[in-house]
Design a protein around this motif. Structure first.
Motif, PDB file in Angstrom:
ATOM      1  N   ASP A   1       1.145  -1.068   0.159  1.00 52.74           N
ATOM      2  CA  ASP A   1      -0.269   0.206   0.389  1.00 52.74           C
ATOM      3  C   ASP A   1       0.814   1.031   0.309  1.00 52.74           C
ATOM      4  OD1 ASP A   1      -2.162   1.918   0.644  1.00 52.74           O
ATOM      5  OD2 ASP A   1      -3.360   1.235   1.791  1.00 52.74           O
ATOM      6  N   ARG A   2       0.821   2.133  -1.414  1.00 48.14           N
ATOM      7  CA  ARG A   2       1.822   2.974  -1.007  1.00 48.14           C
ATOM      8  C   ARG A   2       1.602   4.228  -1.371  1.00 48.14           C
ATOM      9  NH1 ARG A   2       2.821   2.145  -6.884  1.00 48.14           N
ATOM     10  NH2 ARG A   2       1.327   0.941  -6.636  1.00 48.14           N
ATOM     11  N   HIS A   3       0.483   4.204  -0.947  1.00 50.17           N
ATOM     12  CA  HIS A   3      -1.045   5.148  -0.637  1.00 50.17           C
ATOM     13  C   HIS A   3      -0.722   7.104   0.881  1.00 50.17           C
ATOM     14  CE1 HIS A   3      -3.749   3.386  -3.746  1.00 50.17           C
ATOM     15  NE2 HIS A   3      -4.296   4.812  -3.221  1.00 50.17           N
ATOM     16  N   ILE A   4      -0.350   7.839   0.716  1.00 54.05           N
ATOM     17  CA  ILE A   4      -0.202   9.087   0.827  1.00 54.05           C
ATOM     18  C   ILE A   4      -1.582   8.880   1.061  1.00 54.05           C
ATOM     19  CG2 ILE A   4       0.888  10.988   1.870  1.00 54.05           C
ATOM     20  CD1 ILE A   4       3.371   9.863   0.777  1.00 54.05           C
ATOM     21  N   GLY A   5      -2.513   8.992   2.056  1.00 52.60           N
ATOM     22  CA  GLY A   5      -3.733  10.167   2.470  1.00 52.60           C
ATOM     23  C   GLY A   5      -4.829   9.409   1.368  1.00 52.60           C
ATOM     24  N   SER A   6      -5.574   9.591   0.900  1.00 50.10           N
ATOM     25  CA  SER A   6      -7.223   9.169   0.217  1.00 50.10           C
ATOM     26  C   SER A   6      -6.564   9.188  -1.131  1.00 50.10           C
ATOM     27  CB  SER A   6      -8.402   9.534   0.523  1.00 50.10           C
ATOM     28  OG  SER A   6      -7.714  10.882   0.414  1.00 50.10           O
ATOM     29  N   SER A   7      -5.611  10.050  -2.157  1.00 50.94           N
ATOM     30  CA  SER A   7      -5.941  10.767  -2.789  1.00 50.94           C
ATOM     31  C   SER A   7      -4.175  10.377  -3.791  1.00 50.94           C
ATOM     32  CB  SER A   7      -6.073  11.859  -3.666  1.00 50.94           C
ATOM     33  OG  SER A   7      -5.121  12.658  -2.648  1.00 50.94           O
ATOM     34  N   PHE A   8      -2.948  10.771  -2.815  1.00 53.02           N
ATOM     35  CA  PHE A   8      -1.567  10.242  -3.578  1.00 53.02           C
ATOM     36  C   PHE A   8      -1.287   8.855  -3.278  1.00 53.02           C
ATOM     37  CE2 PHE A   8       2.930  11.243  -3.673  1.00 53.02           C
ATOM     38  CZ  PHE A   8       2.819  11.107  -5.072  1.00 53.02           C
ATOM     39  N   GLU A   9      -0.635   8.880  -4.620  1.00 50.57           N
ATOM     40  CA  GLU A   9      -0.337   7.049  -4.112  1.00 50.57           C
ATOM     41  C   GLU A   9       1.204   7.637  -4.953  1.00 50.57           C
ATOM     42  OE1 GLU A   9      -1.189   2.728  -5.518  1.00 50.57           O
ATOM     43  OE2 GLU A   9      -1.634   4.075  -7.302  1.00 50.57           O
ATOM     44  N   ILE A  10       2.512   7.030  -3.892  1.00 51.07           N
ATOM     45  CA  ILE A  10       4.153   6.917  -4.474  1.00 51.07           C
ATOM     46  C   ILE A  10       4.219   5.963  -5.767  1.00 51.07           C
ATOM     47  CG2 ILE A  10       6.201   7.646  -3.811  1.00 51.07           C
ATOM     48  CD1 ILE A  10       5.257   7.579  -0.900  1.00 51.07           C
ATOM     49  N   PRO A  11       4.728   6.508  -6.630  1.00 45.40           N
ATOM     50  CA  PRO A  11       4.785   4.873  -7.318  1.00 45.40           C
ATOM     51  C   PRO A  11       5.918   4.096  -7.191  1.00 45.40           C
ATOM     52  CG  PRO A  11       5.000   7.534  -8.728  1.00 45.40           C
ATOM     53  CD  PRO A  11       4.827   7.793  -7.444  1.00 45.40           C
ATOM     54  N   ALA A  12       6.125   2.931  -7.579  1.00 44.02           N
ATOM     55  CA  ALA A  12       7.278   2.040  -6.859  1.00 44.02           C
ATOM     56  C   ALA A  12       7.893   2.516  -7.041  1.00 44.02           C
ATOM     57  CB  ALA A  12       6.451   0.465  -7.096  1.00 44.02           C
ATOM     58  N   ALA A  13       8.850   2.339  -8.049  1.00 48.86           N
ATOM     59  CA  ALA A  13      10.052   3.347  -8.160  1.00 48.86           C
ATOM     60  C   ALA A  13      10.555   4.346  -8.274  1.00 48.86           C
ATOM     61  CB  ALA A  13       9.780   3.450 -10.549  1.00 48.86           C
ATOM     62  N   SER A  14       9.686   5.282  -6.899  1.00 51.22           N
ATOM     63  CA  SER A  14      10.329   6.307  -6.836  1.00 51.22           C
ATOM     64  C   SER A  14      10.871   6.516  -5.426  1.00 51.22           C
ATOM     65  CB  SER A  14       8.913   7.708  -6.729  1.00 51.22           C
ATOM     66  OG  SER A  14       9.089   7.680  -7.766  1.00 51.22           O
ATOM     67  N   PHE A  15      10.639   5.037  -4.733  1.00 55.58           N
ATOM     68  CA  PHE A  15      10.585   4.645  -3.377  1.00 55.58           C
ATOM     69  C   PHE A  15      12.468   4.624  -3.215  1.00 55.58           C
ATOM     70  CE2 PHE A  15       6.860   3.148  -2.272  1.00 55.58           C
ATOM     71  CZ  PHE A  15       6.538   3.779  -1.728  1.00 55.58           C
ATOM     72  N   GLY A  16      13.583   4.565  -3.948  1.00 56.21           N
ATOM     73  CA  GLY A  16      14.607   5.225  -4.291  1.00 56.21           C
ATOM     74  C   GLY A  16      15.190   6.201  -3.908  1.00 56.21           C
ATOM     75  N   ILE A  17      13.690   7.551  -4.104  1.00 54.13           N
ATOM     76  CA  ILE A  17      14.529   8.717  -3.520  1.00 54.13           C
ATOM     77  C   ILE A  17      14.410   8.986  -1.788  1.00 54.13           C
ATOM     78  CG2 ILE A  17      11.882   9.599  -3.052  1.00 54.13           C
ATOM     79  CD1 ILE A  17      12.603  12.032  -4.632  1.00 54.13           C
ATOM     80  N   PHE A  18      14.131   7.735  -1.283  1.00 54.25           N
ATOM     81  CA  PHE A  18      14.722   8.101  -0.009  1.00 54.25           C
ATOM     82  C   PHE A  18      15.876   7.697   0.542  1.00 54.25           C
ATOM     83  CE2 PHE A  18       9.751   7.416   0.024  1.00 54.25           C
ATOM     84  CZ  PHE A  18       9.073   8.382   0.160  1.00 54.25           C
ATOM     85  N   ALA A  19      16.435   6.603  -0.747  1.00 51.83           N
ATOM     86  CA  ALA A  19      17.711   7.055  -0.358  1.00 51.83           C
ATOM     87  C   ALA A  19      18.925   7.481  -0.578  1.00 51.83           C
ATOM     88  CB  ALA A  19      18.429   5.560  -1.029  1.00 51.83           C
ATOM     89  N   VAL A  20      18.136   8.736  -2.145  1.00 56.18           N
ATOM     90  CA  VAL A  20      19.331   9.645  -2.338  1.00 56.18           C
ATOM     91  C   VAL A  20      18.703  10.738  -1.210  1.00 56.18           C
ATOM     92  CG1 VAL A  20      19.424  11.628  -4.118  1.00 56.18           C
ATOM     93  CG2 VAL A  20      18.596   9.086  -4.536  1.00 56.18           C
ATOM     94  N   ILE A  21      17.551  10.895  -0.429  1.00 64.18           N
ATOM     95  CA  ILE A  21      17.540  11.473  -0.164  1.00 64.18           C
ATOM     96  C   ILE A  21      18.465  11.612   1.527  1.00 64.18           C
ATOM     97  CG2 ILE A  21      15.611  13.193   2.481  1.00 64.18           C
ATOM     98  CD1 ILE A  21      14.092  13.171  -0.170  1.00 64.18           C
ATOM     99  N   ALA A  22      18.194  10.423   2.169  1.00 61.14           N
ATOM    100  CA  ALA A  22      19.319  10.335   3.276  1.00 61.14           C
ATOM    101  C   ALA A  22      20.697  10.069   3.020  1.00 61.14           C
ATOM    102  CB  ALA A  22      18.859   8.617   3.527  1.00 61.14           C
ATOM    103  N   ALA A  23      21.257  10.400   1.682  1.00 62.88           N
ATOM    104  CA  ALA A  23      22.502  10.425   1.894  1.00 62.88           C
ATOM    105  C   ALA A  23      22.603  11.513   1.360  1.00 62.88           C
ATOM    106  CB  ALA A  23      22.625  10.038   0.171  1.00 62.88           C
ATOM    107  N   ILE A  24      21.615  12.790   1.256  1.00 61.19           N
ATOM    108  CA  ILE A  24      22.204  14.116   0.877  1.00 61.19           C
ATOM    109  C   ILE A  24      21.993  15.032   2.672  1.00 61.19           C
ATOM    110  CG2 ILE A  24      21.173  16.026   0.805  1.00 61.19           C
ATOM    111  CD1 ILE A  24      20.185  14.671  -2.284  1.00 61.19           C
TER     112      ILE A  24
END
Length: 576
Positions: free
Chosen positions: A361-384
């Motif tokens: 389940d990738r929903h944030i709230g009732s409407s927005f859904e994070i694309p599955a391939a975008s979860f790698g962005i959290f690794a980039v944010i953590a590195a920054i």
């Protein structure tokens, strides 16, 4: 030594500039160079996250085959810059290499986009509820792999010369401000690179998921077109250094010369031998480490081996002491480099996390859904975040706790990065075990595409740990190589990390293929099955965790065997 090498650098570079070049360069060239690199990075990085889904859904590949294509593509992308740098420095020149790489990348991305708009370029859709699917024909696979190969080779050509080409533009600036200008350029280069990755993992991935493959792969083609135009638009303003002898050639010459002189006997006292010394060098005698390489710089007959100006008559039989010491410096770091490459196996695991995220389940709230391939962005944010907080938070807190200025050496940071990498794959194994159990409990064993009642936010810890690990180890490796190598080897130092990532991709492909062959026998489902609910990716990641522990122990042993880094002895003496 630094002053002498800096003076040598000016003496060497001065003849490489035409008289017309002296009024060119400077900060006005940066929008073209940085724009080219940023748009290229955004375009190529946009292909990677969803590529495994594209190969499995459109080309009907299984998980192992699709992942191996990604691994080989990643390896080519990381190794190509080394070969391109050699060609740029020795024959082509940096501007021509960037321009050629931009055109090749554009052609490759255009051909790859055609696979999404021409039905004949890929297999037909699966038929019926039984999902009867035809595999890709030989021509379709050739077309796909050729397009990806062109993208990898072209992007590698750009990466090989982009950073160095930008620093070339500052050679004619006021020398009192040159160091500050280059530092500013490097900061902008890496900042723009990080921004381009964020754009590709968010905006471009979102287009692919919500607007289809044709538009999703068409947008990167446009970005690459603008990237190519930018680098050529700045042509009238660039400083273009002429190609010269490559350092890689010099390293190969040492290997050849030491082999050709293998019958020479080495004296127990280095002072008893006559060695070929580079003009202006402060290194008179070769070191005692790896003594067999010293045969490459022994002058047997000065009248035959040396020309009237003191140069070697045959550089493939007689090298300078500097060349020998450069090769020794490279060989000394190989064991530590190998441990870094093995750690990067964990970082190269990009296929399964996307499939894993699609089932959660990738929903944030009732409407927005994070694309599955975008979860790698959290690794980039953590590195920054780690890069930003290291100097401003971590070191001040450590200094307060210890009561003295704290500093973590490059080897300490690399080791801690390996430990965090181990933790990341261990967490991945645990989370996948829980996800798989829920999927089976909900009755989705035969339906790997159904979404289970488990939040995808459980993927954040493994992504953050992976980001922290990559930042610590990658930055530590770069600093380690640059500080340990002579200044003349800075280009090799900056390329070692990329080569290690390429080797890691090839090793990851071998490990996945081996596990697939060993676990699918006897009618059993492979651990790395395309049906991730029937497979056992939790076991697969436990194998990687075990490999990480062994690698960490090997790193500790290699680090101790290497001894103190340059400057560490001086720091210990000052503390005493």
């Amino acid at each position: 030594m630094e002053n002498s090498s800096g003076e040598k650098g000016e003496m060497i570079e001065q003849p490489l500039l035409d008289a017309s070049e002296t009024q060119k360069g400077g900060f006005r060239t940066f929008p073209f160079i940085l724009g080219n690199a940023a748009l290229m990075n955004a375009a190529t990085n946009a292909l990677t996250p969803n590529l495994i889904l594209y190969l499995m859904n459109e080309y009907h590949m299984d998980m192992t085959t699709g992942s191996n294509i990604l691994y080989i593509w990643s390896a080519t992308t990381n190794i190509a810059p080394v070969l391109a740098a050699f060609l740029a420095d020795s024959f082509v020149g940096r501007f021509k290499m960037i321009g050629l790489g931009s055109v090749v990348t554009l052609v490759g991305m255009f051909l790859f986009w055609l696979t999404s708009v021409i039905p004949q370029a890929r297999p037909p859709p699966c038929i019926g509820s039984n999902s009867i699917c035809r595999s890709a024909e030989m021509f379709q696979l050739f077309f796909l792999c050729s397009s990806l190969g062109l993208v990898a080779i072209g992007a590698g050509a750009i990466k090989s010369s982009s950073l160095a080409f930008g620093s070339d533009q500052l050679k004619r600036e006021v020398y009192q401000e040159n160091a500050r200008a280059i530092e500013s350029y490097f900061s902008w280069y890496y900042a723009v690179y990080a921004l381009s990755v964020l754009v590709s993992l968010t905006c471009l991935v979102y287009i692919q998921v919500n607007m289809g493959w044709a538009l999703g792969f068409g947008a990167p083609v446009l970005l690459m077109l603008f990237s190519t135009l930018l680098i050529f638009l700045g042509n009238p303003f660039y400083v273009k250094l002429k190609p010269k002898s490559s350092l890689i050639t010099g390293l190969i010459q040492v290997i050849v010369a030491s082999y050709r002189n293998r019958c020479l006997r080495l004296s127990s006292q280095s002072e008893d031998m006559l060695y070929h010394q580079k003009k202006g060098s402060v290194i008179v005698l070769p070191s005692e480490k790896l003594r067999f390489l010293n045969k490459a710089c022994i002058v047997q007959d000065p009248q035959l081996d040396l020309s009237p100006d003191g140069e070697a008559t045959d550089p493939w039989r007689l090298c300078t002491v500097d060349q020998v010491e450069e090769l020794k410096a490279l060989l000394n770091v190989v064991p530590i480099w190998l441990t870094g490459a093995i750690m990067n196996i964990n970082i190269s695991q990009t296929s399964f996390p996307v499939l894993q995220a699609t089932t959660m389940d990738r929903h944030i709230g009732s409407s927005f859904e994070i694309p599955a391939a975008s979860f790698g962005i959290f690794a980039v944010i953590a590195a920054i975040l780690w890069i930003v907080l290291y100097d401003r938070l971590v070191l001040p807190i450590a200094s307060k706790l210890t009561g003295k200025p704290a500093h973590f050496s490059t080897k300490e940071r690399m080791g801690f990065g390996m430990f965090l990498s181990f933790l990341s794959v261990l967490v991945m194994a645990v989370v996948e075990g829980v996800r798989r159990s829920i999927a089976i409990k909900e009755g989705y064993s035969d339906d790997p595409q159904s979404v289970i009642p488990m939040s995808a936010m459980w993927l954040l810890p493994q992504n953050c740990l992976g980001g922290f690990a990559e930042a610590l180890n990658a930055i530590g490796q770069n600093e380690f190589y640059i500080s340990e190598f002579p200044r003349s080897m800075s280009s090799v130092a900056s390329a070692l990390l990329g080569v290690g990532m390429g080797v890691a991709s090839l090793l990851a492909s071998f490990i996945m293929s081996t596990i697939n062959e060993l676990t699918r026998g006897g009618g059993q489902e492979s651990w790395v099955s395309s049906n991730i609910n029937k497979g056992h990716f939790d076991y697969y990641y436990l194998v990687l965790a075990g490999l990480s522990v062994v690698n960490l122990l090997c790193y500790i042993a290699c680090s101790r065997a290497y001894g103190p880094c340059k400057g560490e002895n001086r720091e210990v003496i000052e503390e005493d």
